[in-house]
Design a protein around this motif. Structure first.
Motif, mmCIF file in Angstrom:
data_model
loop_
_atom_site.group_PDB
_atom_site.id
_atom_site.type_symbol
_atom_site.label_atom_id
_atom_site.label_comp_id
_atom_site.label_asym_id
_atom_site.label_seq_id
_atom_site.Cartn_x
_atom_site.Cartn_y
_atom_site.Cartn_z
ATOM 1 N N PHE A 113 0.977 -1.185 0.045
ATOM 2 C CA PHE A 113 -0.017 -0.002 -0.021
ATOM 3 C C PHE A 113 0.953 1.332 0.022
ATOM 4 N N ARG A 114 1.989 1.304 0.609
ATOM 5 C CA ARG A 114 2.905 2.278 0.677
ATOM 6 C C ARG A 114 3.637 2.480 -0.751
ATOM 7 N N GLY A 115 3.816 1.391 -1.405
ATOM 8 C CA GLY A 115 4.142 1.573 -2.883
ATOM 9 C C GLY A 115 3.087 2.027 -3.912
ATOM 10 N N LEU A 116 1.896 1.860 -3.276
ATOM 11 C CA LEU A 116 0.634 2.435 -4.182
ATOM 12 C C LEU A 116 0.475 3.616 -3.932
ATOM 13 N N TYR A 117 0.557 4.246 -2.807
ATOM 14 C CA TYR A 117 0.172 5.634 -2.560
ATOM 15 C C TYR A 117 1.223 6.375 -3.018
ATOM 16 N N TYR A 118 2.504 6.362 -2.860
ATOM 17 C CA TYR A 118 3.567 6.965 -3.365
ATOM 18 C C TYR A 118 4.112 6.823 -4.737
ATOM 19 N N ARG A 329 1.298 12.025 -14.212
ATOM 20 C CA ARG A 329 2.516 12.424 -14.416
ATOM 21 C C ARG A 329 3.307 12.355 -13.259
ATOM 22 N N VAL A 330 2.571 12.557 -11.974
ATOM 23 C CA VAL A 330 3.542 12.624 -10.815
ATOM 24 C C VAL A 330 3.123 11.021 -10.137
ATOM 25 N N ARG A 331 4.109 11.036 -9.213
ATOM 26 C CA ARG A 331 4.144 9.417 -8.577
ATOM 27 C C ARG A 331 3.373 9.799 -7.292
ATOM 28 N N SER A 332 3.369 10.534 -6.420
ATOM 29 C CA SER A 332 3.196 10.656 -5.107
ATOM 30 C C SER A 332 1.603 11.030 -4.903
ATOM 31 N N THR A 333 0.591 10.087 -4.303
ATOM 32 C CA THR A 333 -0.678 10.409 -4.202
ATOM 33 C C THR A 333 -0.735 11.983 -3.293
ATOM 34 N N SER B 8 -2.017 11.493 6.819
ATOM 35 C CA SER B 8 -2.360 10.501 6.004
ATOM 36 C C SER B 8 -1.306 9.304 6.562
ATOM 37 N N SER B 9 -0.313 9.700 7.040
ATOM 38 C CA SER B 9 0.624 8.348 7.573
ATOM 39 C C SER B 9 -0.383 7.751 8.770
ATOM 40 N N ILE B 10 -0.812 8.561 9.218
ATOM 41 C CA ILE B 10 -1.531 7.994 10.597
ATOM 42 C C ILE B 10 -2.621 7.185 10.390
ATOM 43 N N ALA B 11 -3.135 7.750 9.108
ATOM 44 C CA ALA B 11 -4.657 7.054 8.728
ATOM 45 C C ALA B 11 -4.079 5.963 7.917
ATOM 46 N N LEU B 12 -2.925 5.904 7.171
ATOM 47 C CA LEU B 12 -2.434 4.471 6.753
ATOM 48 C C LEU B 12 -2.276 3.612 7.744
ATOM 49 N N ALA B 13 -1.435 4.016 8.771
ATOM 50 C CA ALA B 13 -1.221 3.169 9.918
ATOM 51 C C ALA B 13 -2.343 2.272 10.565
#
Lengths: 424, 325
Positions: A113-118, A329-333, B8-13
């Motif tokens: 999910f980290r990979g998907l978000y960023y 075009r941008v990576r990070s959500t 958003s980090s806290i939400a993801l966690a």
């Protein structure tokens, strides 16, 4: 390995001798000591190291368990109980291995999910991402095979249900299933070959992990801004900076791990698996381990068996294509005001499918499973391509340094001015 | 910008933590009867077995349960080990000697010898077929793992389910099996619930106290199903079955196993079904998990070690990164 030159200097004559013949220390130094790491990584980036730790725990505890386990229909269940009761610290090793599987999946889900978000799957990290999807797939196979080994009721019936998927293949389905089982039903023969494969696959995972890290060190790490490293001030050497942060995160993760091992070892399992496998008694609900539940919900949401199996495998396979499905075009959500909402809807969808996968496939549960299955695929096939095209991203920081230290900090860099990929 | 990342980090966690706890199959099946969570001496991270309770539980097992149920995974030596009933070794040695186990003699003939500390409890039956022939086709389960092989289903509202699961993780709730055994042993009723059918065919439950002797309009139903356009369907109890509040489906083959005063306790504990049941549930929990006390006490040492290490790592990390940020 990549463009980054190792700054390794042999400290002794022996080291120099080795360096001229097999420069393994030079490589390790370049890849894991002075490797440039983006300075703005958050704690979600510590899960790569955590996953390596999980793999190591599973390998070590598994190899010790294999010294005591007996892969036979008559003795498997008893041998696991012997390990729990009579082997010195067997209860601990077995608990670490069983809980460890869940922790491994927990960490891998955070990582994915980290990979998907960023947007870590976007160019130039497509191959890195696809190797990751392969690791996930082999992990699932390994976990499934491992879950059959205690030979409890859920082991047996889980194995029966999952292997039966293959009978949905047209024409050759039942032949394939007979071949997998080594007979006409799940028996001790099946258990024995599952054990052999369960021992093999972790080493396949380890090999894929090497490739995964290799690919990572070619492209370099993504970071929360999705802006690549441009100048030296954008990065810090991996050791000691990233290493110390990873170690702290690992300590916290180990506490969560230990909590389950010592205080809730059975929480993540199923009570029925403490009943020895019995081919004549079907449990009232056959449910897989928690980490498979979303896929189980997708399987049962489809009224046709073949359709369900195809969709379930597609749910994993589709992850391999996100690099091309996402048109942004941008990576990070973080800089994607529209997509962000869909991302969280996707997270909710996965949680909801997990919940529904644990429920019986009847009535209102099936209805909701279908709704969420639809969104699961729509997210990849509709949302990712369309939102990427119509959305106007927020302005990106010109460099990682600027994102960390504020405007003006990284402005002196000549490359920074060229970076405005959000403008079409 | 930084603040937003934090949120958003806290939400993801949070979402991840929820994912870990929210999908537990055993808890989520949710169709069993409601069973109360009891407070046990071995509940939670600080819990440990009460050896007096385990001794009483063993007494109940031996005098009552062992007639039909085995505990094949327990060896006599386990009764002496720390973290268990901790009976004196001599007593257990002579207890073992009252059991007979098979052995081959020098001529290859099967002979019987008195059991030793290292032997496991012999089964009450020669084999499963014998057990089934005695018990009307049923095979009384072995009790050495029963406390782990049974659990309690969540029966509350759906919105509270994630909270309840998180609570179980934080409190280290692992006593579902003990709760179930207690509920089962105390959950016997003489009859299935009474219903009366009204003119429309609808079945309504009636209180036992309001029933007249010989009332022919009373129906005894294990379960009642509504059928569209037809009178409600009453499922009566099958022959030879017993009504139990805790058993899934409420019809159980085992008759009420124990009554008040049946086992004579020597330590002053009241001889009630409730105490027998709690003691037996505790004994079964120990039998299923004889290393429980060792696990929980080692757990604190590991947690403390990890906590101190993590704090030190955090301080080191902070000092190291001060020059970067």
């Amino acid at each position: 390995m990549d463009q980054h030159e190792s700054t390794y200097k042999p400290g002794s004559r022996t080291a120099k001798w080795w360096d001229e013949r097999l420069p393994v220390m030079r490589m390790m130094h370049g890849q894991f000591v002075d490797f440039p790491t983006p300075r703005n990584l958050n704690y979600f980036w510590t899960f790569g190291g955590i996953l390596t730790f999980c793999l190591a725990i599973q390998l070590v505890s598994g190899i010790v368990l294999a010294m005591h386990y007996i892969p036979s229909a008559d003795l498997a269940f008893d041998s696991v109980e012997r390990i729990r009761r009579d082997v010195n610290y067997g209860w601990l090793i077995r608990s670490m291995h069983a809980v460890g599987a869940s922790m491994f999946f927990f960490a891998v889900y955070v990582h994915i999910f980290r990979g998907l978000y960023y947007g870590s799957y976007k160019a130039p990290r497509e191959v890195l991402w696809i190797i990751g999807v392969l690791i996930y797939l082999v992990m699932m196979a390994t976990a499934f095979l491992g879950y059959t080994l205690p030979w409890g009721q859920m082991s047996f019936w889980g194995a029966t249900v999952i292997t039966n998927f293959f009978s949905a293949i047209p024409l050759v389905g039942s032949t394939v299933v007979t071949w997998l089982w080594g007979g006409y039903s799940v028996t001790g023969t099946t258990l024995n070959r599952f054990y052999s494969l369960h021992y093999l696959l972790p080493f396949v995972i380890a090999g894929l992990v090497v490739l995964h890290i290799w690919a990572l060190h070619v492209a370099g790490q993504n970071n929360p801004t999705g802006v690549e490293i441009k100048t030296k001030s954008d990065s810090v050497p991996m050791s000691p900076f990233a290493v110390m942060k990873d170690l702290f995160a690992l300590g916290v993760f180990a506490m969560l791990f230990a909590w389950f091992v010592f205080y809730a070892p059975d929480y993540l399992g199923h009570a029925d698996n403490y009943v020895e496998a019995n081919p004549l008694v079907t449990p009232p609900h056959i449910v897989p381990e928690w980490y498979f539940l979303p896929f189980y919900a997708i399987l049962r949401a489809v009224p046709s068996k073949l359709g369900g199996v195809v969709l379930m495998f597609a749910a994993v396979a589709i992850l391999a294509f996100v690099s091309w499905l996402d048109t942004s075009r941008v990576r990070s959500t973080k800089y994607r005001p529209v997509y962000r909402w869909f991302f969280w809807l996707f997270v909710i969808t996965c949680l909801a499918l997990g919940y529904l996968g644990a429920k019986p496939a009847e009535g209102v549960y099936v209805f909701w499973a279908r709704i969420f299955t639809f969104y699961y695929f729509a997210h990849f096939l509709l949302v990712m391509p369309i939102v990427g095209l119509i959305e106007t991203p927020k302005p990106l920081p010109r460099s990682i340094t600027e994102a960390v230290l504020g405007k003006g900090a990284g402005a002196g860099s000549p490359v920074a001015a060229a970076a405005s990929p959000e403008k079409r | 910008m930084i603040k937003m990342t934090k949120t958003s980090s806290i939400a993801l966690a949070g979402a991840m933590a929820l994912a870990l706890t929210s999908a537990v199959p055993a808890m989520a099946a949710g169709d069993g009867p409601e069973i109360a969570k009891k407070k046990w001496s071995f509940s939670g991270p600080g819990g440990h077995f009460d050896k007096n309770q385990l001794q009483r539980g063993f007494q109940v097992y031996k005098e009552v349960c062992s007639t039909c149920h085995g505990i094949k995974r327990i060896a006599f030596r386990n009764l002496v080990q720390p973290g268990g009933p901790e009976f004196p070794e001599d007593g257990v040695r002579s207890l073992a000697a009252t059991y007979k186990v098979d052995e081959l003699d020098g001529n290859g003939k099967v002979v019987q010898r008195p059991a030793r500390l290292s032997d496991r409890f012999p089964s009450p039956y020669k084999n499963e077929a014998e057990a089934r022939s005695i018990h009307n086709g049923a095979n009384p389960p072995d009790l050495s793992l029963i406390a782990k092989a049974r659990g309690v289903d969540y029966t509350g509202p759906i919105w509270y389910h994630p909270v309840s699961m998180l609570k179980d993780v934080v409190t280290g709730y692992q006593e579902g099996g003990a709760d179930y055994i207690y509920a089962l042993m105390t959950g016997y009723k003489d009859n299935a619930p009474a219903y009366r059918r009204d003119a429309t065919g609808k079945l309504t439950e009636v209180a036992e106290t309001s029933i007249q002797r010989g009332d022919k309009t009373i129906l005894r139903c294990v379960s009642v199903e509504k059928v569209a356009g037809k009178p409600d369907n009453c499922t009566a109890m099958a022959d030879g079955m017993n009504y139990n509040m805790a058993f899934p489906g409420h019809q159980i083959g085992m008759a009420k196993p124990i009554s008040d005063g049946q086992v004579k306790y020597t330590d002053g504990t009241a001889a009630t079904v409730s105490n027998y049941s709690a003691d037996m549930a505790a004994f079964a929990s120990w039998a299923a998990d004889p290393t429980h006390d060792q696990r929980k006490s080692l757990g604190w040492q590991v947690m403390l070690y990890l906590l101190v290490t993590s704090i030190l790592l955090y301080v080191a990390k902070k000092r190291l990164w001060r020059e970067v940020h």
